[in-house]
Design an enzyme around this catalytic site. Structure first.
Site, PDB file in Angstrom:
ATOM      1  N   ASN A  60       0.887  -1.160   0.000  1.00 23.32           N
ATOM      2  CA  ASN A  60       0.000   0.000   0.000  1.00 23.32           C
ATOM      3  C   ASN A  60       0.924   1.209   0.000  1.00 23.32           C
ATOM      4  O   ASN A  60       1.564   1.518   1.008  1.00 23.32           O
ATOM      5  CB  ASN A  60      -0.899   0.008   1.237  1.00 23.32           C
ATOM      6  CG  ASN A  60      -1.759   1.257   1.302  1.00 23.32           C
ATOM      7  OD1 ASN A  60      -1.705   2.105   0.407  1.00 23.32           O
ATOM      8  ND2 ASN A  60      -2.545   1.386   2.350  1.00 23.32           N
ATOM      9  N   VAL A  61       0.998   1.896  -1.137  1.00 22.58           N
ATOM     10  CA  VAL A  61       2.001   2.965  -1.265  1.00 22.58           C
ATOM     11  C   VAL A  61       1.756   4.115  -0.283  1.00 22.58           C
ATOM     12  O   VAL A  61       2.667   4.893   0.002  1.00 22.58           O
ATOM     13  CB  VAL A  61       2.075   3.511  -2.714  1.00 22.58           C
ATOM     14  CG1 VAL A  61       2.541   2.431  -3.677  1.00 22.58           C
ATOM     15  CG2 VAL A  61       0.754   4.135  -3.162  1.00 22.58           C
ATOM     16  N   TYR A 152      -7.514  15.015  -7.675  1.00 20.70           N
ATOM     17  CA  TYR A 152      -6.632  14.220  -8.544  1.00 20.70           C
ATOM     18  C   TYR A 152      -5.597  15.115  -9.230  1.00 20.70           C
ATOM     19  O   TYR A 152      -4.393  14.824  -9.234  1.00 20.70           O
ATOM     20  CB  TYR A 152      -7.492  13.489  -9.573  1.00 20.70           C
ATOM     21  CG  TYR A 152      -6.732  12.615 -10.532  1.00 20.70           C
ATOM     22  CD1 TYR A 152      -6.365  11.318 -10.175  1.00 20.70           C
ATOM     23  CD2 TYR A 152      -6.389  13.065 -11.805  1.00 20.70           C
ATOM     24  CE1 TYR A 152      -5.672  10.505 -11.056  1.00 20.70           C
ATOM     25  CE2 TYR A 152      -5.701  12.262 -12.693  1.00 20.70           C
ATOM     26  CZ  TYR A 152      -5.338  10.989 -12.326  1.00 20.70           C
ATOM     27  OH  TYR A 152      -4.652  10.190 -13.200  1.00 20.70           O
ATOM     28  N   LYS A 156      -1.425  15.310  -8.874  1.00 14.51           N
ATOM     29  CA  LYS A 156      -0.527  15.082 -10.016  1.00 14.51           C
ATOM     30  C   LYS A 156       0.349  16.314 -10.295  1.00 14.51           C
ATOM     31  O   LYS A 156       1.510  16.177 -10.693  1.00 14.51           O
ATOM     32  CB  LYS A 156      -1.333  14.698 -11.253  1.00 14.51           C
ATOM     33  CG  LYS A 156      -2.042  13.346 -11.135  1.00 14.51           C
ATOM     34  CD  LYS A 156      -1.062  12.193 -11.009  1.00 14.51           C
ATOM     35  CE  LYS A 156      -1.769  10.841 -11.086  1.00 14.51           C
ATOM     36  NZ  LYS A 156      -0.819   9.719 -10.994  1.00 14.51           N
ATOM     37  N   ILE A 185      -5.999   7.612 -21.538  1.00 11.43           N
ATOM     38  CA  ILE A 185      -5.499   6.286 -21.903  1.00 11.43           C
ATOM     39  C   ILE A 185      -6.584   5.263 -21.572  1.00 11.43           C
ATOM     40  O   ILE A 185      -7.202   5.315 -20.511  1.00 11.43           O
ATOM     41  CB  ILE A 185      -4.210   5.944 -21.121  1.00 11.43           C
ATOM     42  CG1 ILE A 185      -3.159   7.059 -21.278  1.00 11.43           C
ATOM     43  CG2 ILE A 185      -3.651   4.594 -21.575  1.00 11.43           C
ATOM     44  CD1 ILE A 185      -2.698   7.335 -22.686  1.00 11.43           C
TER      45      ILE A 185
END
Ligand code: NAP
Length: 262
Positions: A60-61, A152, A156, A185
């Site tokens: 779990n980062v 989000y 980023k 993507i």
């Protein structure tokens, strides 16, 4: 075989962009560690690369002790980390007025703090080696103000800036640090975050008139992992079909036809 015997860690590699990158790095001769919160998925992804090509581990980062345990597992087994692709992330599509503190904190903790924790733990190993390649997977949403991308996009954008600081501070240790910023993507994340009007808008506004593929991100990751990119430092490579570059466009009837569907 540009990455023969290199030890490469990919977070969030059980599926999507991360798995496509793992496949391409393996094809170039690297030995992969696929780390994911989905441990079963990580193991299956590693097995799919072929015998002796990869190891699947749980992480779990967003949890520093989990990250430290992952890095210890890798160093105990292989003795080094040559390449890190900091890819694990979650999507988000909530209008600014509706973002709860819980959603904000969760998104930042995985997409920004998680990337920091993994990069720092790996960079400490790489600094001792005197070499390494770190590729952070940022996003076009960190460069442009997309609707619903408050948490989000902020995460980023923070990752892009962190990349520059890491590049400055880690140069003396022989470590390259760069970003890939994917546009739209075609992955499970995009299926979750993009509704029909969003998809039609992307297809209209992207000069290449289509979504990218995970494999096209993987091509960029191979380049940034290889010696061919050794003088590229602190850079963000957009892989977005021209979306970042584009201004207002007047195009042919096909594109305008798509716009009519908006
Ligand atoms: P995806 O298909 O959802 O894959 C992400 C992987 O990360 C999943 O296996 C997920 O596991 C794992 N993960 C989530 N939280 C984690 C955590 N805390 N610790 C470890 N692993 C975790 O996403 P994707 O579309 O391939 O995206 C990969 C990266 O590209 C992300 O950083 C994303 O922000 C970025 N990106 C994607 C797009 C796009 O259009 N797809 C565009 C720009 C940037 P679970 O499935 O079990 O949650």
């Amino acid at each position: 075989m540009r990455l023969q015997q290199k030890i490469a860690l990919i977070t969030g590699g059980a599926r999507g962009i991360g798995f496509a990158i793992a496949q391409r790095l393996a094809a170039e001769g690297a030995i992969l560690v696929i780390a994911d919160i989905n441990e079963q998925g990580a193991r299956e992804a590693a097995a799919a690369l072929g015998p002796e090509k990869g190891l699947g581990v749980a992480v779990n980062v967003a949890d520093g002790s989990s990250v430290d345990a992952m890095v210890k597992t890798i160093v105990d087994r292989y003795g080094r980390i040559d390449i890190l692709v900091n890819n694990a992330g979650i999507g988000g599509n909530t209008p600014f007025l509706d973002i709860t503190p819980e959603e904000w904190n969760r998104t930042i903790s995985i997409n920004l703090t998680g990337a920091f924790l993994v990069a720092q733990a790996c960079a400490r190993v790489m600094a001792k080696q005197g070499s390494g390649k770190i590729i952070n997977i940022a996003s076009l949403s960190g460069q442009r103000g997309g609707h619903g991308r408050g948490a989000y996009g902020a995460a980023k954008a923070g990752l892009e800036l962190l990349t520059k600081v890491m590049a400055v501070e880690l140069s003396e240790f022989g470590i390259n640090v760069n970003n890939i910023a994917p546009g739209a993507i075609e992955t499970e994340m995009a299926k979750f975050a993009h509704d029909r009007p969003t998809r039609a808008a992307y297809n209209y506004l992207i000069p290449m008139t289509r979504y990218g593929t995970p494999e096209e991100i993987a091509d960029a990751a191979v380049f940034l992992s290889s010696e061919e990119s050794k003088y590229i430092q602190g850079h963000t490579l957009n892989v977005d079909g021209g979306f970042r570059a584009a201004g207002l466009m007047f195009r042919g009837s096909k594109a305008l036809g798509q716009a009519d569907q908006l």
